[in-house]
Motif scaffolding. Sequence first.
Motif, short mmCIF file in Angstrom:
data_model
loop_
_atom_site.label_atom_id
_atom_site.label_comp_id
_atom_site.label_asym_id
_atom_site.label_seq_id
_atom_site.Cartn_x
_atom_site.Cartn_y
_atom_site.Cartn_z
N LEU A 27 14.34 24.68 56.21
CA LEU A 27 13.57 24.14 55.08
C LEU A 27 12.30 23.47 55.59
CD1 LEU A 27 16.49 22.61 53.00
CD2 LEU A 27 15.54 24.92 52.91
N ILE A 28 11.26 24.28 55.80
CA ILE A 28 10.00 23.76 56.32
C ILE A 28 8.95 23.79 55.22
CG2 ILE A 28 10.52 24.52 58.67
CD1 ILE A 28 8.66 26.89 58.14
N ARG A 29 7.92 23.00 55.43
CA ARG A 29 6.79 23.02 54.51
C ARG A 29 5.83 24.12 54.92
NH1 ARG A 29 5.98 18.74 51.15
NH2 ARG A 29 3.75 19.19 51.07
N SER A 30 5.10 24.63 53.96
CA SER A 30 4.17 25.72 54.22
C SER A 30 2.90 25.18 54.88
CB SER A 30 3.80 26.44 52.92
OG SER A 30 3.08 25.57 52.06
N TYR B 138 -2.05 28.02 44.88
CA TYR B 138 -1.13 27.65 43.81
C TYR B 138 0.30 27.98 44.20
CZ TYR B 138 1.27 27.92 39.30
OH TYR B 138 2.17 27.78 38.28
N LEU B 139 0.51 29.16 44.80
CA LEU B 139 1.85 29.55 45.24
C LEU B 139 2.35 28.63 46.34
CD1 LEU B 139 1.51 33.45 45.31
CD2 LEU B 139 2.59 32.04 43.56
N TYR B 140 1.45 28.31 47.29
CA TYR B 140 1.87 27.44 48.39
C TYR B 140 2.20 26.03 47.89
CZ TYR B 140 0.66 30.82 51.98
OH TYR B 140 0.63 31.92 52.79
N MET C 137 8.92 23.15 45.61
CA MET C 137 10.28 23.67 45.57
C MET C 137 11.06 23.23 46.80
SD MET C 137 11.52 27.66 45.46
CE MET C 137 11.00 27.90 47.16
N MET C 138 10.40 23.27 47.99
CA MET C 138 11.07 22.86 49.22
C MET C 138 11.43 21.37 49.17
SD MET C 138 11.66 25.35 51.28
CE MET C 138 12.11 26.17 49.76
#
Length: 488
Positions: A229-232, A243-245, A251-252
């Motif tokens: 579970l890492i951040r982008s 926007y997706l990131y 979400m993460m």
Amino acid sequence: MVTRVREELTAIRSSSEYISSVGTAVLPFGYTISTNNGITKLPNPESELIEFYQKHKQTQPLYYFDNKLYFMESANNGNILVYVELSIPRLEQSLQQLLEPYKDSGASLVNDALSHVVSIQPNSFMWKNISTYFDDERDNLNPSIVPHVEHENYLITRIAVSSLGLTLYTYLNQDEITDPINQFNYWLVILTFLSLAIVVLFGFSLNWMIHKPLKRLTDLFNRVEADNLIRSSRPQQDSEFNYLYRNFDKMMDKLRQSIQENYEQKIALQYSEMKQMQSQINPHFLYNSFFNLYMICKSGDMESAALMAQKLGGYYQFITRNGKDEVTLEEEYQHALDYCEIQSIRFANRITVEIAELEGEFALRNVPRLIVQPLVENAFEHAFDNGTRRGVVRISARCTEHILHIKVEDDGQYLTDDRLQELQVWLAASDKSVEKTGLINVHRRIRLKYGEESGVVVSRSESGGMKAELWIDFKGGANQDVQNADCG
């Protein structure tokens, strides 16, 4: 009659702009009638033309005389001669329009004597040698040739007009024909390379703007699928993928928060269950222990009674201690040994306990409390119960790298295949609502703390009883503080 002839001649003269004049000669009467000179008596200006025709009469009706071009025919045994003078300037104008786009070019109508009847843009060197280019009979069959003239290549064409006895020659500088084609090919090559460059740049831009962000996002989801579970790492440039990131990071964060909350709830639940298990004293075990202590005291064996009381005190002190959730493996091992000695007294030494000694530094490693004794208790309660037969319980522990392996096995005869399968099913579904036995409780606590690779596995021992194995992977689960520790 004469008036009618003149009208006919005038009509013929007016029928085409390529006709300069029309005339007829009536030789028996010695007169000529023409659109230019009217009715004149011979000899007159047309006399030389009539004499030329009579001397050079030929099959073709076209004659070239005095730099003029005539159509001439005779009738009535040569007594009547009709001639039509063609306009050479008008013919030259037509040829000029044909070759107007080309500067280094020319055209010429040539008779059989190679006299230039009509010529435009004459190149003296070209026309002097033009007949030699077609001297070879093989070339005579070819309507065009490309000679090298004065360091230039020319395209020369020849079209024969056999009915008039004329040949039309044209020449063009080949560079004037091929230059537009070469220029077109030049620009075609440039545009082709430019198009390829645009396609390549477009491909790189698609790769940079769409493919790479999508691949990075896909890799992130693959990592999430692998429980990472890492951040982008958002791209620095502004794009639609930001926007997706951003939403991926949200979400993460929510997923991480949910997992943390769920983990804390499980830890609290397991801690509560452990405390409950600590506080629950088996009344049957307590009754039997005190009864055995009473019988030892009554027999007068004070040394055995003191040992029994000491072991009972140490046993209940360990399970009722509320200060620490973890103890060293050596302390946990000693607690299981105390339980074995109490049970040995209870079973009148009919049960032999074989315990392998702990070796190495891993004896000082911290482990959760009450993970070995429940496995030993299960062997005594379900393998021997209150039977009279003798039995053996074997306890061993070993550590390789970061894996701890504790094994408890017995040679009891009361474990049926159905019961063994039931225990295995319960252990496999230990996260669900199943019967909460000491074995299941240990299994759940170990897996929650150290991950899915850790836990309790039961099987049938080589001697026919049960074999309970406890596996702990110190690098797994939430136990991150011991990831790089050595097991000694």
